[in-house]
Design an enzyme around this catalytic site. Structure first.
Site, PDB file in Angstrom:
ATOM      1  N   GLY A  18       0.817  -1.210   0.000  1.00 32.02           N
ATOM      2  CA  GLY A  18       0.000   0.000   0.000  1.00 32.02           C
ATOM      3  C   GLY A  18       0.845   1.252   0.000  1.00 32.02           C
ATOM      4  N   SER A  19       0.385   2.257   0.705  1.00 32.67           N
ATOM      5  CA  SER A  19       1.020   3.572   0.639  1.00 32.67           C
ATOM      6  C   SER A  19       2.386   3.643   1.298  1.00 32.67           C
ATOM      7  CB  SER A  19       0.096   4.615   1.265  1.00 32.67           C
ATOM      8  OG  SER A  19      -1.057   4.783   0.467  1.00 32.67           O
TER       9      SER A  19
END
Length: 493
Positions: A222-223
């Protein structure tokens, strides 16, 4: 001698010669393979004829040994015991009379049993003096307080993992995984040991408690992967500072498609600086950075951080993945930690570690030294530089960005009074049409007032009890990272 007798004599001589050749072949050529053959019960009997040496953390053993109960044909003298077995299982592995061994117990079996060739002279001396053979010790780099903080933090969160590293040396300080298992429950050969083993197997237990999630499971990061993308932007000169406006339209349409890349909520991402983009976790900014740099530059930067390579700690860690074949839209998605990007918790701890250590990535390791039974050092691990993903100046720019995330962004729950903390949250989507609860990530490092950085951490929580909107790296994973970092800092006081 008549002809028939001579033939018989020659034939018998050939038989004796063949016997001598076979005997020498077995003794000198096959000796090692026969001695270590798993089907040779004498190997197992010898392995458990004396108490195994210990695996050591902070100067204290986390393993032990006890006399085996003599049941049926059990001819093993001792079996392994563990202190806080479930907490330490991702580090120790297991040593079982019935089911062999794994991880450190397997890799350093020779030292722990006293059978390692490096102990030959000591074993010979003990044999002369009549002293019983003893096993040596495996001294780890682990920090007991950090491991406890990691394990207890994960217990209430279901499935997850934590990896913590000393950025300056690469020494692994914590390696936790939940759900876990107690290696003591199947260390022997009884029926109850067999039942405990069978209950833990993947076919019988969907939670896979024997899976070392910190090393062997890869997740979409993810981020948190945006830290790698920011590093690539700085290293390739796409942007030269944290506070330069980026060329990032809103909405942003993925190249060659009509698909808009969405952000989470109404956040200020249009032409945002990288500092603002990391603080608010702008998909549009970092997706476009990845597409602008292209797959070759993104791949090169990811591999500098360790992606696409197995790590030997000495326990093997699965290779994290950054795709080598992508079109532009896929490159954009990969650059925000989606598409086929996947990482182990150890890998993401390495990313935070490299940023914390001013751009230098040290090789991760968890065994400090191997000791003989008399505590003489047989081998010592020297820290090794693995790569240089960032220049010192760019690393310091990225540090300032990650510190903004913790001071006033999505990572405020990782703050520690009197300590500078840098971090990045991540919420990775998964499941069909992103239907499953997202994975919650947090990567971070702590920096003391003297500028040193004693710990970098990665935390992933697979599932949680909160509502979907509340499952964020900042909400679930950051508090665990904070506890681990604080435990390391407090242990140094």
């Amino acid at each position: 001698m008549n002809k028939p007798l001579r033939r018989i004599a020659i034939f018998c001589g050939l038989l004796v010669l063949a016997l001598l050749i076979r005997d020498n072949y077995v003794q000198y050529v096959q000796a090692d393979s026969l001695r270590t053959d798993s089907n040779n019960r004498r190997v197992a009997i010898e392995r458990y004829a004396t108490p195994r040496g210990d695996i050591i953390v902070d100067g204290n053993p986390i393993t032990g040994a006890t006399k085996s109960t003599k049941n049926g044909i059990n001819d093993f003298e001792y079996k392994r015991t563990y202190k806080d077995g479930p907490m330490w299982a991702p580090v120790t592995g297991y040593a079982s009379q019935a089911f062999d061994a794994s991880q450190l117990e397997k890799l350093d079996d020779g030292i722990l049993t006293g059978n390692d060739d490096r102990l030959f002279f000591r074993n010979t001396l003990d044999m002369i003096t009549g002293k019983k053979k003893q096993g040596g010790n495996v001294v780890t780099t682990l920090n007991a307080a950090a491991q406890k903080a990691a394990y207890q933090g994960l217990l209430s969160r279901g499935k997850g993992a934590v990896a913590a590293i000393n950025p300056q040396t690469g020494a692994i300080l914590a390696l936790a995984s939940t759900p876990s298992y107690d290696p003591s429950t199947f260390a022997g050969t009884s029926g109850s040991d067999e039942k405990a083993w069978n209950k833990l197997q993947k076919k019988n237990n969907a939670d896979e408690p024997m899976l070392n999630r910190a090393l062997r499971e890869t997740y979409p990061p993810g981020s948190t992967f945006k830290v790698v993308t920011a590093a690539a932007a700085l290293e390739n000169g796409l942007y030269k500072s944290a506070d330069e406006n980026t060329d990032s339209p809103l909405p942003y349409t993925l190249p060659t498609t009509s698909t808009e890349l969405k952000n989470e909520g109404n956040i200020p991402c249009k032409n945002a600086t990288m500092r603002i983009a990391l603080r608010y976790s702008c998909n549009t900014v970092f997706g476009k950075i990845g597409a602008d740099l292209g797959k070759d530059k993104m791949l090169a930067e990811a591999e500098k951080f360790g992606f696409n390579s197995e790590q030997l700690t000495p326990v093997r860690s699965n290779a994290s993945n950054f795709p080598k074949t992508m079109d532009k839209p896929q490159t954009a998605l990969s650059s925000i930690g989606q598409f086929e990007t996947a990482a182990t918790p150890l890998q993401m701890a390495m990313v935070a570690s490299a940023v914390a250590d001013n751009g230098t990535l040290m090789k991760p390791y968890m065994v400090d030294k191997l000791q003989a039974p008399n505590l003489d050092v047989i081998s010592q691990t020297d820290p090794q530089k693995m790569s240089q993903p960032l220049s010192q100046s760019n690393a310091q720019i990225l540090q300032s960005m990650m510190e903004t995330v913790v001071k006033e962004g999505t990572g405020t729950k990782a703050q520690i009074p009197g300590v500078t903390v840098g971090g990045k949250t991540g919420t990775a989507q998964h499941g069909v049409a992103n239907s499953e609860k997202p994975y919650a990530w947090f990567i971070s490092y702590a920096k003391l007032p003297d500028g040193s950085s004693p710990v970098a951490v990665a935390v992933v929580v697979e599932d949680g009890s909160a509502n979907r909107d509340d499952i964020t790296g900042g909400g679930l994973a950051a508090p665990i990272a904070r506890s681990v970092m604080k435990a390391v800092i407090d242990s140094k006081k």
